[in-house]
Enzyme design. Structure first.
Site, PDB file in Angstrom:
ATOM      1  N   LYS A 171       0.833  -1.210   0.000  1.00  0.00           N
ATOM      2  CA  LYS A 171       0.000   0.000   0.000  1.00  0.00           C
ATOM      3  C   LYS A 171       0.872   1.267   0.000  1.00  0.00           C
ATOM      4  CE  LYS A 171      -3.686   2.602   1.049  1.00  0.00           C
ATOM      5  NZ  LYS A 171      -4.800   2.843   0.174  1.00  0.00           N
ATOM      6  N   LYS A 246      -0.911  11.785   4.354  1.00  0.00           N
ATOM      7  CA  LYS A 246      -0.740  10.757   5.390  1.00  0.00           C
ATOM      8  C   LYS A 246       0.041   9.555   4.822  1.00  0.00           C
ATOM      9  CE  LYS A 246      -3.095   6.994   7.634  1.00  0.00           C
ATOM     10  NZ  LYS A 246      -4.237   6.106   7.648  1.00  0.00           N
TER      11      LYS A 246
END
Ligand code: NAD
Length: 297
Positions: A171, A246
């Site tokens: 990810k 983030k």
């Protein structure tokens, strides 16, 4: 299957609804009563804390929380899941967090006999609602096989990426590349248009040439190129700049721990950070093109 679900926000809410639709029974918990209500209205049973949920008759617990500190609190806090869950109950964390924390939590779970997978997703809130998420899964092959039918109720592509933490590795690597490629496309589109080319014609050339990528052909940041990209609706919806920020933070932090260079990842992080500091954190991340074009585009 009787499943526990903690974290019923923008992603977790629709994911949990899809589990109900697939015929599972759900025990749920969230800090926000309205989010719990949406699930109980659809037939889920609410519990008062992660500890209560861990002590209920669940075979599997799924969490979908904002960041690593929430995951640590829910699993490893004094009144968290691991302090109360029976051995053998399976655990899946789908939050996007750093691989090191994912490995720490999985190791703590394994020590007391709870098999755990990290299974972060891509596909956004649309994919969560449609049940078409991609799951990037870290953990043992046997645990992955076991989890597949449940994940298939929420997602379309379910990929085993290797041992614990490797779902998070996939990810962060993918999203770092996405953050970089979007800036590259923005820079190229801005240059071409400034030099006199029509944006649609330029995008067409790029998309049949070696510069083609998802950021150019599916999510082009230049207004007027694609009718269905966030650029066509003032950069609303989509994947927020602050969420991209983030994920780039996770990538640069993981790189620091692994002592690996992420020169473009760090630069991309700085660019999204300055864009967010200008007050654009809520805009889709493709709005980063406004660093080149100004907000008038
Ligand atoms: P969100 O803020 O909408 O939802 C998080 C939920 O967790 C909230 O309902 C919150 O009340 C709950 N929560 C926080 N602390 C808790 C605690 N201690 N106990 C119980 N519940 C608690 O966030 P989201 O958009 O659903 O994202 C969840 C995760 O998925 C994040 O890690 C995010 O990076 C990742 N993600 C989001 C998207 C997206 O497009 N939104 C896409 C892919 C991945």
């Amino acid at each position: 299957m009787n499943i526990g679900f903690i974290g019923l926000g923008n992603m977790g809410g629709p994911m949990a609804l899809n589990l109900l639709k697939a015929g599972h029974t759900l025990e749920v918990f969230d800090l926000v009563p309205a989010s719990v209500q949406r699930l109980t209205d659809a037939g889920a049973h609410a519990l008062a804390s992660p500890a209560d949920l861990a002590r209920s008759q669940v075979e599997l617990i799924i969490t979908m929380l904002p960041a690593a500190r929430h995951v640590k609190a829910v699993y490893m806090g004094e009144d968290g899941l691991l302090a109360h869950v029976a051995p053998g109950v399976r655990l899946i964390d789908s939050s996007t967090i750093d691989p090191m924390t994912a490995r720490d939590v999985a190791a703590a779970a394994a020590r007391q006999g709870n098999p755990m997978l990290d299974a972060p997703v891509s596909g956004g809130t649309g994919g969560a609602a449609a049940g078409t998420l991609t799951f990037m899964v870290g953990g043992s092959a046997a645990d992955f096989e076991q989890a597949q039918p449940v994940l298939a109720a929420m997602g379309k592509n379910i990929v085993h990426c290797g041992g614990a933490g490797n779902g998070q590795v996939a990810k962060v690597a993918n999203n770092m590349l996405l953050g970089i490629s979007m800036i590259g496309v923005a820079e190229a589109m801005n240059l071409g248009v400034a030099l006199g080319m029509d944006a649609k014609v330029l995008a067409g050339v790029i998309n049949t040439s070696s510069g083609r990528c998802w950021s150019s052909d599916t999510y082009n940041p230049f207004p007027g190129v694609l009718d269905n990209a966030p650029a066509a609706r003032g950069y609303s919806g989509g994947f927020g700049t602050d969420l991209m920020l983030k994920d780039l933070g996770l990538a640069t932090e993981a790189a620091k721990q692994a002592r690996q260079p992420v020169l473009l990842g760090a630069l991309a992080q700085q660019l999204y950070q300055s864009f967010s500091a200008q007050g654009h954190g809520e805009l889709d991340f493709s709005a980063i093109i406004q660093l080149y074009t100004g907000t008038s585009q």
